[in-house]
Design a protein around this motif. Structure first.
Motif, PDB file in Angstrom:
ATOM      1  N   PRO A  10       0.814  -1.229   0.000  1.00 15.96           N
ATOM      2  CA  PRO A  10       0.000   0.000   0.000  1.00 15.96           C
ATOM      3  C   PRO A  10       0.845   1.277   0.000  1.00 15.96           C
ATOM      4  N   GLU A  11       1.996   1.223   0.637  1.00 15.58           N
ATOM      5  CA  GLU A  11       2.864   2.401   0.725  1.00 15.58           C
ATOM      6  C   GLU A  11       3.395   2.849  -0.636  1.00 15.58           C
ATOM      7  N   THR A  12       3.431   1.939  -1.602  1.00 15.74           N
ATOM      8  CA  THR A  12       3.945   2.328  -2.915  1.00 15.74           C
ATOM      9  C   THR A  12       3.049   3.366  -3.585  1.00 15.74           C
ATOM     10  N   GLN A  13       1.759   3.369  -3.262  1.00 13.35           N
ATOM     11  CA  GLN A  13       0.881   4.398  -3.817  1.00 13.35           C
ATOM     12  C   GLN A  13       1.314   5.781  -3.325  1.00 13.35           C
ATOM     13  N   GLU A  14       1.676   5.876  -2.063  1.00 12.90           N
ATOM     14  CA  GLU A  14       2.176   7.143  -1.522  1.00 12.90           C
ATOM     15  C   GLU A  14       3.477   7.539  -2.223  1.00 12.90           C
ATOM     16  N   ASP A  15       4.336   6.560  -2.491  1.00 15.64           N
ATOM     17  CA  ASP A  15       5.600   6.839  -3.178  1.00 15.64           C
ATOM     18  C   ASP A  15       5.341   7.389  -4.581  1.00 15.64           C
ATOM     19  N   ILE A  16       4.450   6.752  -5.318  1.00 16.91           N
ATOM     20  CA  ILE A  16       4.130   7.202  -6.673  1.00 16.91           C
ATOM     21  C   ILE A  16       3.484   8.586  -6.627  1.00 16.91           C
ATOM     22  N   ASP A  17       2.585   8.803  -5.687  1.00 16.31           N
ATOM     23  CA  ASP A  17       1.961  10.128  -5.537  1.00 16.31           C
ATOM     24  C   ASP A  17       3.021  11.194  -5.269  1.00 16.31           C
ATOM     25  N   ARG A  18       3.987  10.868  -4.417  1.00 20.60           N
ATOM     26  CA  ARG A  18       5.058  11.821  -4.095  1.00 20.60           C
ATOM     27  C   ARG A  18       5.909  12.114  -5.333  1.00 20.60           C
TER      28      ARG A  18
END
Length: 100
Positions: A10-18
């Motif tokens: 799930p954290e990869t979505q935050e990474d891509i958003d960043r």
């Protein structure tokens, strides 16, 4: 020939958003191509799950692009279930691979 399954934490979505926010902030013209490059590189793991260099704790790092276009995907391959778990995607400069 089987295809290795890829699961994104799930954290990869935050990474891509960043990453997307950063590309917009600096008005990068080819931002869609950069995101596509990350996706295509991760897709390579379906056929070559051990392609990334070894990292700590048995994990691997997939280097994507270089310099200002450089990213690193941290992942773990679990062979018994033939699955790659992508744990994080960072700019190489975030993880210390590029001098600013």
């Amino acid at each position: 020939m089987t295809v290795t399954r890829i699961e994104l934490a799930p954290e990869t979505q935050e990474d891509i958003d960043r990453i997307i926010d950063h590309l917009y902030k600096f008005d990068v013209a080819d931002r869609a191509d950069r995101i596509l490059e990350i996706i295509q590189a991760i897709d390579v793991l379906q056929h070559n799950p051990l392609i990334g260099r070894l990292a700590k704790w048995g994990r691997r790092e997939l280097v994507i692009g270089r310099r200002s276009h450089g990213y690193v995907a941290l992942y773990e391959y679990i062979e018994p279930i033939d699955t790659v778990f992508v744990l994080a995607v960072r700019a190489q400069s975030e993880v210390g691979y590029v001098d600013e």
